[in-house]
Design an enzyme around this catalytic site. Structure first.
Site, PDB file in Angstrom:
ATOM      1  N   THR A 126      52.731  15.684  56.871  1.00 26.06           N
ATOM      2  CA  THR A 126      53.458  15.724  55.600  1.00 26.06           C
ATOM      3  C   THR A 126      54.572  14.679  55.530  1.00 26.06           C
ATOM      4  OG1 THR A 126      55.034  17.112  54.370  1.00 26.06           O
ATOM      5  CG2 THR A 126      54.809  17.595  56.680  1.00 26.06           C
ATOM      6  N   ASP A 127      54.955  14.315  54.311  1.00 27.62           N
ATOM      7  CA  ASP A 127      56.099  13.398  54.136  1.00 27.62           C
ATOM      8  C   ASP A 127      57.415  14.042  54.567  1.00 27.62           C
ATOM      9  OD1 ASP A 127      56.346  15.212  52.010  1.00 27.62           O
ATOM     10  OD2 ASP A 127      56.379  13.680  50.422  1.00 27.62           O
ATOM     11  N   GLU A 128      57.414  15.373  54.745  1.00 23.08           N
ATOM     12  CA  GLU A 128      58.668  16.054  55.057  1.00 23.08           C
ATOM     13  C   GLU A 128      59.177  15.719  56.460  1.00 23.08           C
ATOM     14  OE1 GLU A 128      59.110  19.997  53.473  1.00 23.08           O
ATOM     15  OE2 GLU A 128      57.523  19.643  52.009  1.00 23.08           O
ATOM     16  N   TYR A 150      60.047  24.231  58.788  1.00 25.14           N
ATOM     17  CA  TYR A 150      58.678  23.770  58.496  1.00 25.14           C
ATOM     18  C   TYR A 150      58.521  22.302  58.890  1.00 25.14           C
ATOM     19  CZ  TYR A 150      54.899  21.678  55.731  1.00 25.14           C
ATOM     20  OH  TYR A 150      53.807  20.937  55.328  1.00 25.14           O
ATOM     21  N   LYS A 154      56.139  20.618  61.843  1.00 26.78           N
ATOM     22  CA  LYS A 154      55.101  19.609  61.583  1.00 26.78           C
ATOM     23  C   LYS A 154      55.376  18.345  62.418  1.00 26.78           C
ATOM     24  CE  LYS A 154      52.085  19.740  59.123  1.00 26.78           C
ATOM     25  NZ  LYS A 154      50.684  20.257  59.319  1.00 26.78           N
TER      26      LYS A 154
HETATM   27  P1  NAD Z   1      47.965  26.545  52.866  1.00 25.31           P
HETATM   28  O1  NAD Z   1      49.145  27.347  53.286  1.00 25.31           O
HETATM   29  O2  NAD Z   1      47.389  26.702  51.498  1.00 25.31           O
HETATM   30  O3  NAD Z   1      46.753  26.830  53.885  1.00 25.31           O
HETATM   31  C1  NAD Z   1      46.926  26.904  55.267  1.00 25.31           C
HETATM   32  C2  NAD Z   1      45.613  27.455  55.845  1.00 25.31           C
HETATM   33  O4  NAD Z   1      45.744  27.491  57.270  1.00 25.31           O
HETATM   34  C3  NAD Z   1      45.299  28.874  55.385  1.00 25.31           C
HETATM   35  O5  NAD Z   1      43.928  28.987  55.055  1.00 25.31           O
HETATM   36  C4  NAD Z   1      45.627  29.719  56.611  1.00 25.31           C
HETATM   37  O6  NAD Z   1      44.867  30.910  56.698  1.00 25.31           O
HETATM   38  C5  NAD Z   1      45.289  28.758  57.737  1.00 25.31           C
HETATM   39  N1  NAD Z   1      46.003  29.058  58.979  1.00 25.31           N
HETATM   40  C6  NAD Z   1      47.340  29.310  59.138  1.00 25.31           C
HETATM   41  N2  NAD Z   1      47.615  29.564  60.437  1.00 25.31           N
HETATM   42  C7  NAD Z   1      46.436  29.425  61.112  1.00 25.31           C
HETATM   43  C8  NAD Z   1      46.078  29.540  62.480  1.00 25.31           C
HETATM   44  N3  NAD Z   1      47.004  29.848  63.416  1.00 25.31           N
HETATM   45  N4  NAD Z   1      44.799  29.338  62.837  1.00 25.31           N
HETATM   46  C9  NAD Z   1      43.852  29.038  61.894  1.00 25.31           C
HETATM   47  N5  NAD Z   1      44.132  28.934  60.584  1.00 25.31           N
HETATM   48  C10 NAD Z   1      45.414  29.118  60.195  1.00 25.31           C
HETATM   49  O7  NAD Z   1      48.357  25.037  53.167  1.00 25.31           O
HETATM   50  P2  NAD Z   1      48.001  23.702  52.370  1.00 25.31           P
HETATM   51  O8  NAD Z   1      48.991  23.513  51.294  1.00 25.31           O
HETATM   52  O9  NAD Z   1      46.564  23.665  52.067  1.00 25.31           O
HETATM   53  O10 NAD Z   1      48.327  22.626  53.501  1.00 25.31           O
HETATM   54  C11 NAD Z   1      47.316  22.200  54.404  1.00 25.31           C
HETATM   55  C12 NAD Z   1      47.902  21.190  55.369  1.00 25.31           C
HETATM   56  O11 NAD Z   1      48.423  20.094  54.630  1.00 25.31           O
HETATM   57  C13 NAD Z   1      49.060  21.735  56.204  1.00 25.31           C
HETATM   58  O12 NAD Z   1      48.951  21.207  57.505  1.00 25.31           O
HETATM   59  C14 NAD Z   1      50.294  21.203  55.496  1.00 25.31           C
HETATM   60  O13 NAD Z   1      51.354  21.036  56.416  1.00 25.31           O
HETATM   61  C15 NAD Z   1      49.785  19.880  54.971  1.00 25.31           C
HETATM   62  N6  NAD Z   1      50.437  19.365  53.746  1.00 25.31           N
HETATM   63  C16 NAD Z   1      50.595  20.173  52.653  1.00 25.31           C
HETATM   64  C17 NAD Z   1      51.182  19.662  51.498  1.00 25.31           C
HETATM   65  C18 NAD Z   1      51.366  20.497  50.246  1.00 25.31           C
HETATM   66  O14 NAD Z   1      52.034  20.038  49.312  1.00 25.31           O
HETATM   67  N7  NAD Z   1      50.787  21.679  50.140  1.00 25.31           N
HETATM   68  C19 NAD Z   1      51.625  18.317  51.480  1.00 25.31           C
HETATM   69  C20 NAD Z   1      51.447  17.536  52.636  1.00 25.31           C
HETATM   70  C21 NAD Z   1      50.841  18.071  53.746  1.00 25.31           C
HETATM   71  P1  TYD Z   2      57.695  23.509  47.038  1.00 23.11           P
HETATM   72  O1  TYD Z   2      56.525  23.611  46.107  1.00 23.11           O
HETATM   73  O2  TYD Z   2      58.110  24.713  47.794  1.00 23.11           O
HETATM   74  O3  TYD Z   2      57.372  22.287  48.020  1.00 23.11           O
HETATM   75  P2  TYD Z   2      58.345  21.554  49.110  1.00 23.11           P
HETATM   76  O4  TYD Z   2      59.487  22.423  49.409  1.00 23.11           O
HETATM   77  O5  TYD Z   2      57.410  21.446  50.262  1.00 23.11           O
HETATM   78  O6  TYD Z   2      58.715  20.237  48.506  1.00 23.11           O
HETATM   79  O7  TYD Z   2      58.952  22.999  46.214  1.00 23.11           O
HETATM   80  C1  TYD Z   2      58.924  21.806  45.470  1.00 23.11           C
HETATM   81  C2  TYD Z   2      60.307  21.598  44.904  1.00 23.11           C
HETATM   82  O8  TYD Z   2      60.584  22.648  43.961  1.00 23.11           O
HETATM   83  C3  TYD Z   2      61.395  21.681  45.967  1.00 23.11           C
HETATM   84  O9  TYD Z   2      62.424  20.722  45.672  1.00 23.11           O
HETATM   85  C4  TYD Z   2      61.949  23.080  45.805  1.00 23.11           C
HETATM   86  C5  TYD Z   2      61.762  23.374  44.331  1.00 23.11           C
HETATM   87  N1  TYD Z   2      61.530  24.816  44.013  1.00 23.11           N
HETATM   88  C6  TYD Z   2      62.376  25.480  43.126  1.00 23.11           C
HETATM   89  O10 TYD Z   2      63.316  24.887  42.556  1.00 23.11           O
HETATM   90  N2  TYD Z   2      62.163  26.814  42.899  1.00 23.11           N
HETATM   91  C7  TYD Z   2      61.167  27.508  43.508  1.00 23.11           C
HETATM   92  O11 TYD Z   2      61.031  28.725  43.267  1.00 23.11           O
HETATM   93  C8  TYD Z   2      60.278  26.794  44.389  1.00 23.11           C
HETATM   94  C9  TYD Z   2      59.155  27.511  45.078  1.00 23.11           C
HETATM   95  C10 TYD Z   2      60.499  25.451  44.623  1.00 23.11           C
END
Ligand code: NAD
Ligand code: TYD
Length: 340
Positions: A126-128, A150, A154
Site C-alpha cells: 500500500t501507499d500508506e 496498519y 504492511k
Molecule cells: P479486505 O479487507 O477486503 O480483504 C482481506 C482478505 O484477506 C479477506 O478476504 C480476509 O478474509 C483475508 N484474510 C485476512 N487475514 C487472513 C489470514 N490470516 N489468512 C488468510 N486470509 C486472510 O482487503 P482489501 O481492501 O481487498 O485489500 C487487499 C490487499 O490490498 C491488502 O493486502 C491491503 O493491504 C492492500 N491494499 C488495499 C487498499 C485499499 O484501498 N483497500 C489499497 C492498497 C493496498
Molecule cells: P479509509 O477508506 O478508511 O482508507 P484509508 O484510511 O486507508 O485511507 O479512509 C479514507 C479517508 O476517509 C481517510 O482520510 C479517513 C477518512 N474517513 C472519514 O473521514 N470518515 C470515516 O468514517 C472513514 C471510514 C474514513
C-alpha cells in the site's frame, strides 16, 4: 506460471483479481486461499465458483501446516498475497490481528513458499507505507514512514519480502496500491460506508476538517496492475499502482451525496482519527513503463460504484448486522455524540 495461490482472494481487491485471472487465463489454476475473516466473503466469488480453473481453500496464512498442505496439494508455483487486515481504524482500536496476518502471516507464506520451491512471490502492499506526503509524489525508493499500526504492519511484511529476495534469492515483486474503491468493498471504508449510510439517510462521520487527500484507484485497474507486475515486473522490484486521482475527502463525500440526491446536511464533522495522515500521493511512472495505466477516471468509477451499491442491497445489508454493528458503535458512537 500454472498453479497460482491467491491469498485473501475472498476480500475486496483479491476477489476482483481472482475474477480477472480466472477469465483472462483459462490455462492457469487459480486457487483462492482465505481465512474468511469479517472482511472475507464468498459472495464476492459467486461468478467464478463453477469455473473449472478455480478452487477455494479455507485457511490462515499464518498457519504453517495449512499453508504447506495447500502448496503441496495444488503443486503451487506462484503466490500472490492479498491477505491482510486492511482497515486503519480497526488497527487503532486493536493492532493484534494486523501483526498476526500482515507481518507473521507474510513471513510464514514466504518461508513455506521458499521450502516448497515456488517461483514468483507477488506481495500486495500500500501507499500508506510511505506515510504522510505533504507535497510531491512518493517514488519506489523513498523511505518508509508508516504512521498507523496498519501501515507499520504492511511495512513490516514488505521488509520480510525484501529479506527473502536478498537472503534466499527468492523471486519477489511488490505492488503498492493507492486507496481503492469499487463494487464488493466492505462497507467500513470511506466510499462504501458513506454510500450505504446515505442511502438510509444516516449521518456521515467525516473526520476532522475533511480536507485530507487520498489518491483513488478503481478496483479493476488495481487488479490489472497486480497482473501486469506479476507477469512483467522485474525481480526484487516494487511498483506504485497510483490512481493519480487526488481528491479531498469532503469532495468525495459531496460527490456521493450528489449521485444519490441526498442533502449535504448528512455530513457530520466528527473528532479526527488519531495519527491521521493528511495526504497520500505516489508517482505511477515506474508501473507505466511496464505498460500499466488506469482505464477508469474517478467520475465514471464513482458513478459505477455508487450505482452498484444502490442495485446490490442483497450484498451489503446482511453485512451490516452483528459484528459490524459492534464495530460501528465502538468507532462512531462517541464521535457522533460529541457533535450532536
Ligand atoms: P479486505 O479487507 O477486503 O480483504 C482481506 C482478505 O484477506 C479477506 O478476504 C480476509 O478474509 C483475508 N484474510 C485476512 N487475514 C487472513 C489470514 N490470516 N489468512 C488468510 N486470509 C486472510 O482487503 P482489501 O481492501 O481487498 O485489500 C487487499 C490487499 O490490498 C491488502 O493486502 C491491503 O493491504 C492492500 N491494499 C488495499 C487498499 C485499499 O484501498 N483497500 C489499497 C492498497 C493496498
Ligand atoms: P479509509 O477508506 O478508511 O482508507 P484509508 O484510511 O486507508 O485511507 O479512509 C479514507 C479517508 O476517509 C481517510 O482520510 C479517513 C477518512 N474517513 C472519514 O473521514 N470518515 C470515516 O468514517 C472513514 C471510514 C474514513
Amino acid at each position: 506460471m500454472k498453479n497460482i495461490l491467491v491469498t485473501g482472494g475472498a476480500g475486496f481487491i483479491g476477489s476482483a483479481f481472482v475474477r480477472h485471472m480466472v477469465a483472462t487465463y483459462p490455462d492457469y489454476q487459480i486457487i483462492c486461499f482465505d481465512k474468511l475473516t469479517y472482511a472475507g466473503n464468498l459472495d464476492n466469488l459467486l461468478s467464478v465458483s463453477d469455473e473449472t480453473n478455480y478452487r477455494f481453500e479455507h485457511g490462515d496464512i499464518a498457519d504453517r501446516e495449512c499453508v504447506a498442505s495447500v502448496l503441496r496439494t495444488y503443486n503451487i508455483d506462484t503466490i500472490v498475497n492479498f491477505a491482510a487486515e486492511s482497515h486503519v481504524d480497526r488497527s487503532i482500536l486493536d493492532p493484534d490481528a494486523f501483526i498476526h496476518t500482515d507481518v507473521v502471516g507474510a513471513y510464514i507464506l514466504l518461508d513455506e513458499g521458499r521450502k516448497h520451491g515456488i517461483g514468483r512471490f507477488c506481495h500486495v502492499s500500500t501507499d500508506e507505507v510511505y506515510g504522510d506526503i505533504e507535497s510531491g509524489y512518493s517514488t519506489e525508493d523513498d523511505r518508509f514512514l508508516p504512521n498507523s499500526p496498519y501501515a507499520a504492519s504492511k511495512a513490516g511484511g514488505e521488509l520480510m519480502v525484501r529479506a527473502y529476495q536478498i537472503t534466499y534469492a527468492m523471486d519477489t515483486v511488490i505492488t503498492r496500491g493507492s486507496n481503492t474503491y469499487g463494487p464488493y468493498q466492505y462497507p467500513e471504508k470511506l466510499i462504501p460506508f458513506f454510500t450505504t449510510e446515505a442511502l438510509d439517510d444516516r449521518p456521515l462521520p467525516l473526520y476532522g476538517d475533511g480536507k485530507q487527500i487520498r489518491d483513488w484507484l478503481y478496483v479493476d485497474d488495481h487488479a490489472r496492475g497486480v497482473d501486469v507486475v506479476l507477469h512483467c515486473g522485474e525481480s526484487g522490484e516494487a511498483y506504485n499502482l497510483a490512481g493519480e486521482n487526488q481528491r479531498h475527502n469532503i469532495s468525495v463525500t459531496e460527490d456521493i451525496l450528489e449521485l444519490l440526491q441526498k442533502p449535504k446536511s448528512l455530513i457530520k464533522h466528527v473528532p479526527d482519527r488519531e495519527g491521521h495522515d493528511r495526504r497520500y500521493a505516489m508517482s505511477a511512472a515506474k508501473a507505466r513503463q511496464l505498460g500499466w495505466r488506469c482505464k477508469f477516471n474517478f467520475e465514471a468509477g464513482l458513478q459505477a460504484t455508487v450505482r452498484w451499491y444502490v442495485e446490490n442491497e442483497w450484498w451489503w445489508r446482511k453485512i451490516k448486522t452483528g459484528e459490524y454493528l459492534d464495530y460501528y458503535r465502538q468507532q462512531y458512537a462517541k464521535r457522533l455524540a460529541a457533535v450532536d
